[in-house]
Design a protein around this motif. Sequence first.
Motif, PDB file in Angstrom:
ATOM      1  N   ILE A  88       0.879  -1.186   0.000  1.00 50.63           N
ATOM      2  CA  ILE A  88       0.000   0.000   0.000  1.00 50.63           C
ATOM      3  C   ILE A  88       0.906   1.222   0.000  1.00 50.63           C
ATOM      4  CG2 ILE A  88      -1.783   1.285   1.256  1.00 50.63           C
ATOM      5  CD1 ILE A  88      -2.776  -1.346   2.415  1.00 50.63           C
ATOM      6  N   THR A  89       0.671   2.129  -0.956  1.00 50.71           N
ATOM      7  CA  THR A  89       1.605   3.244  -1.148  1.00 50.71           C
ATOM      8  C   THR A  89       0.893   4.595  -1.036  1.00 50.71           C
ATOM      9  OG1 THR A  89       1.277   2.983  -3.522  1.00 50.71           O
ATOM     10  CG2 THR A  89       3.220   1.918  -2.575  1.00 50.71           C
TER      11      THR A  89
ATOM     12  N   TRP B 110       0.560   9.042  -1.653  1.00 49.03           N
ATOM     13  CA  TRP B 110       0.437   9.952  -2.805  1.00 49.03           C
ATOM     14  C   TRP B 110       1.594  10.937  -2.896  1.00 49.03           C
ATOM     15  CZ3 TRP B 110       0.762  14.567  -0.500  1.00 49.03           C
ATOM     16  CH2 TRP B 110       0.391  14.617   0.842  1.00 49.03           C
TER      17      TRP B 110
ATOM     18  N   LYS C 211      -1.797  -1.602  -3.990  1.00 46.70           N
ATOM     19  CA  LYS C 211      -2.883  -0.622  -4.006  1.00 46.70           C
ATOM     20  C   LYS C 211      -2.277   0.760  -3.811  1.00 46.70           C
ATOM     21  CE  LYS C 211      -5.129   1.353  -0.963  1.00 46.70           C
ATOM     22  NZ  LYS C 211      -5.051   2.683  -1.609  1.00 46.70           N
TER      23      LYS C 211
ATOM     24  N   ALA D 138      -2.314   5.078  -3.615  1.00 47.90           N
ATOM     25  CA  ALA D 138      -3.187   6.068  -2.969  1.00 47.90           C
ATOM     26  C   ALA D 138      -4.270   6.508  -3.947  1.00 47.90           C
ATOM     27  CB  ALA D 138      -2.356   7.269  -2.535  1.00 47.90           C
ATOM     28  N   GLU D 139      -5.428   6.852  -3.401  1.00 51.76           N
ATOM     29  CA  GLU D 139      -6.563   7.197  -4.255  1.00 51.76           C
ATOM     30  C   GLU D 139      -6.375   8.508  -5.003  1.00 51.76           C
ATOM     31  OE1 GLU D 139      -6.509   6.213  -1.195  1.00 51.76           O
ATOM     32  OE2 GLU D 139      -7.636   7.478   0.186  1.00 51.76           O
TER      33      GLU D 139
ATOM     34  N   PRO E   3      -9.912   2.688   0.531  1.00 47.59           N
ATOM     35  CA  PRO E   3      -8.782   1.796   0.847  1.00 47.59           C
ATOM     36  C   PRO E   3      -9.057   0.761   1.928  1.00 47.59           C
ATOM     37  CG  PRO E   3      -8.406   3.997   1.746  1.00 47.59           C
ATOM     38  CD  PRO E   3      -9.656   4.085   0.925  1.00 47.59           C
ATOM     39  N   ALA E   4      -9.964   1.062   2.854  1.00 49.23           N
ATOM     40  CA  ALA E   4     -10.082   0.212   4.054  1.00 49.23           C
ATOM     41  C   ALA E   4     -10.438  -1.247   3.748  1.00 49.23           C
ATOM     42  CB  ALA E   4     -11.063   0.832   5.043  1.00 49.23           C
TER      43      ALA E   4
ATOM     44  N   GLY F 140      -7.413  -2.982   2.382  1.00 47.33           N
ATOM     45  CA  GLY F 140      -6.415  -3.173   3.440  1.00 47.33           C
ATOM     46  C   GLY F 140      -6.774  -4.368   4.310  1.00 47.33           C
TER      47      GLY F 140
ATOM     48  N   PHE G  55       3.817  -1.208   3.875  1.00 48.90           N
ATOM     49  CA  PHE G  55       2.958  -0.021   3.873  1.00 48.90           C
ATOM     50  C   PHE G  55       3.781   1.239   4.045  1.00 48.90           C
ATOM     51  CE2 PHE G  55       0.639   3.097   6.548  1.00 48.90           C
ATOM     52  CZ  PHE G  55      -0.383   3.432   5.670  1.00 48.90           C
TER      53      PHE G  55
ATOM     54  N   GLY H 286       2.725   5.271   4.761  1.00 48.61           N
ATOM     55  CA  GLY H 286       1.611   6.193   4.954  1.00 48.61           C
ATOM     56  C   GLY H 286       1.612   6.701   6.380  1.00 48.61           C
ATOM     57  N   SER H 287       0.442   7.066   6.845  1.00 48.15           N
ATOM     58  CA  SER H 287       0.361   7.681   8.171  1.00 48.15           C
ATOM     59  C   SER H 287       0.531   6.647   9.287  1.00 48.15           C
ATOM     60  CB  SER H 287      -0.991   8.373   8.324  1.00 48.15           C
ATOM     61  OG  SER H 287      -2.015   7.416   8.184  1.00 48.15           O
TER      62      SER H 287
ATOM     63  N   VAL I  35      -2.868   4.817  10.179  1.00 48.20           N
ATOM     64  CA  VAL I  35      -3.251   3.685   9.319  1.00 48.20           C
ATOM     65  C   VAL I  35      -2.261   2.527   9.484  1.00 48.20           C
ATOM     66  CG1 VAL I  35      -3.614   2.943   6.933  1.00 48.20           C
ATOM     67  CG2 VAL I  35      -4.498   5.155   7.689  1.00 48.20           C
TER      68      VAL I  35
ATOM     69  N   LEU J 282      -3.226   0.490  12.443  1.00 51.12           N
ATOM     70  CA  LEU J 282      -4.441  -0.275  12.145  1.00 51.12           C
ATOM     71  C   LEU J 282      -4.101  -1.540  11.348  1.00 51.12           C
ATOM     72  CD1 LEU J 282      -7.433   1.549  11.981  1.00 51.12           C
ATOM     73  CD2 LEU J 282      -7.252   0.407   9.799  1.00 51.12           C
TER      74      LEU J 282
HETATM   75  P1  ADP Z   1      -2.118  10.265   4.302  1.00 51.59           P
HETATM   76  O1  ADP Z   1      -2.803  10.740   5.551  1.00 51.59           O
HETATM   77  O2  ADP Z   1      -0.767  10.779   4.137  1.00 51.59           O
HETATM   78  O3  ADP Z   1      -2.952  10.306   3.067  1.00 51.59           O
HETATM   79  P2  ADP Z   1      -2.733   7.527   4.631  1.00 51.59           P
HETATM   80  O4  ADP Z   1      -2.093   6.647   5.615  1.00 51.59           O
HETATM   81  O5  ADP Z   1      -4.163   7.884   4.822  1.00 51.59           O
HETATM   82  O6  ADP Z   1      -1.800   8.775   4.562  1.00 51.59           O
HETATM   83  O7  ADP Z   1      -2.581   6.957   3.167  1.00 51.59           O
HETATM   84  C1  ADP Z   1      -1.500   6.182   2.727  1.00 51.59           C
HETATM   85  C2  ADP Z   1      -2.044   4.985   1.983  1.00 51.59           C
HETATM   86  O8  ADP Z   1      -2.830   4.241   2.906  1.00 51.59           O
HETATM   87  C3  ADP Z   1      -2.952   5.297   0.803  1.00 51.59           C
HETATM   88  O9  ADP Z   1      -2.739   4.338  -0.206  1.00 51.59           O
HETATM   89  C4  ADP Z   1      -4.332   5.117   1.386  1.00 51.59           C
HETATM   90  O10 ADP Z   1      -5.285   4.747   0.417  1.00 51.59           O
HETATM   91  C5  ADP Z   1      -4.093   3.972   2.329  1.00 51.59           C
HETATM   92  N1  ADP Z   1      -5.081   3.848   3.407  1.00 51.59           N
HETATM   93  C6  ADP Z   1      -5.716   4.820   4.083  1.00 51.59           C
HETATM   94  N2  ADP Z   1      -6.563   4.295   4.996  1.00 51.59           N
HETATM   95  C7  ADP Z   1      -6.445   2.947   4.914  1.00 51.59           C
HETATM   96  C8  ADP Z   1      -7.029   1.823   5.581  1.00 51.59           C
HETATM   97  N3  ADP Z   1      -7.932   1.990   6.552  1.00 51.59           N
HETATM   98  N4  ADP Z   1      -6.635   0.585   5.202  1.00 51.59           N
HETATM   99  C9  ADP Z   1      -5.727   0.410   4.235  1.00 51.59           C
HETATM  100  N5  ADP Z   1      -5.144   1.410   3.575  1.00 51.59           N
HETATM  101  C10 ADP Z   1      -5.482   2.662   3.888  1.00 51.59           C
END
Ligand code: ADP
Length: 473
Positions: free
Chosen positions: A139-140, A142, A166, A168-169, A200-201, A204, A218, A220-221, A224, A227
């Motif tokens: 999971i990557t 943006w 998958k 980022a959207e 994404p959830a 994931g 993964f 990202g934040s 997430v 989680l």
């Molecule tokens: P940001 O806050 O920087 O956008 P995110 O952690 O929300 O960071 O996003 C990083 C990646 O994690 C994206 O590909 C996003 O789609 C994905 N993502 C966000 N929420 C979830 C989730 N609940 N489960 C799986 N992937 C997720």
Amino acid sequence: MYINGVWQSCENNFDVFNPATGEKIGEVADGGVQQARAAIDAADAAFGEWSRRTAYDRAEILYKAWELMMARQSELSELMTCEQGKPLKAARNEVKYAADFLRWFAEEAKRVYGQTIPSARPDQRFIALKQAVGVVAAITPWNYPISMLTRKLAPALAAGCTVVLKPAESTPLCAIAVFKLLEEAGVPVGVANLVTASQPAPIGREFCENSLIRKLTFTGSTAVGKLLARDAAPQLKRISMELGGHAPFIVCEDADPVHAAKGAALVKFLNAGQACISPNRIYVHESIAERFLETLTERVAGLRAGNGMDPSNSIGPLVAEPALDKVARQVEDAVAKGAHLHTGGSRILENGLEKGYFYAPTVLSGVTDTMQIYREETFGPVAPVVIYNDQDDILALANDTNYGLAAYVYTQNISRAMRLFEGLQFGIIGVNDINPTSAAAPFGGMKMSGMGREGAQEGIEEYLETKLGGFSV
Ligand code: ADP
């Protein structure tokens, strides 16, 4: 989506926008659990053959992908600037960095060495063998929409793993461009699969719950990441987590304040501050603070925000409206609690920029630990300066965060540099250096910034299992 070697659409699509103009630039398939399962099945079916290929075969394909990416540097950068917003020059640098991972891991594929281990028993031989971990889910994010893909795909493919990714959207078009290139480079059917999705959830969760996935990687934040780590725990899946940061940038009393301020202006405003290694607390010794702030403010005030396609702009938009709100909230909170605003401090709403998500490059001084910006990751173009003095324990201040990704030190004293390098609880330390990253160097964090390393020799280890053989002879 690219599943089992076939480009596929599905019932629904979602829109992709240019964050500089608000214009729609594309539509992509909105995949769900069903598509994720199909991709995982394809990756599982392809695993046996791909993992048994020689490392030389896999390396050839990765070299080809590197060549193709470099040949397309211009078109990929333009796509990235339209979809993600960073200035074209920065996008070009990112494409080169992304391609570096393909080349580096083409090389590392051939160096997956095991070990023979002497035994205490005369009739016994030990061999430790490295083998691909299995099907990988990735999971990557943006903010670096091409390099964050190759940083995972290249080592996974080099190790002999198959992958479902998958993206980022907000940046699926860059991901599609990467997968087109992998297909053209000769990655076999089912080995690399792409599932685009607006939600994404559920995907994931499928990655965590589907027993065919053996490894989850993964970026990202931290929220997430936690989680996903929790959901991956019941099956004890291997995980790599590259999460948020809150980098200290320490300017010691013996540093050249002008040089340090130029460095801070460069690294803080890269990608409009939307980087996990972006400085978030700039500690400057009081004896040189005035000179430092003067140079920093002059540099930052000279940065031009605007559409990244215009080469005179050096700051692009933020990713979306909530990102602007977060930056504005942190700045307002800091100013209300006594921080001094040197430049910037508001959203840009003129010259057509109101259609995008632009925030003026900002410098704050007098930042203290009571302010939100002192603890929360900003992910925006704000440089918060904290002035410290001889009574402060700078190492303790810098380490006073749950994050542990990057830190920066400016000093001309070698002993001090070494003490800080050794004492900082962060995975990446730049000493008089604002770019401590390379495909050849291990990237990753401690504490709440995650676990595992990407790039370097360590990057491929994340996708390998060690198998021990004890042989009686
Ligand atoms: P940001 O806050 O920087 O956008 P995110 O952690 O929300 O960071 O996003 C990083 C990646 O994690 C994206 O590909 C996003 O789609 C994905 N993502 C966000 N929420 C979830 C989730 N609940 N489960 C799986 N992937 C997720």
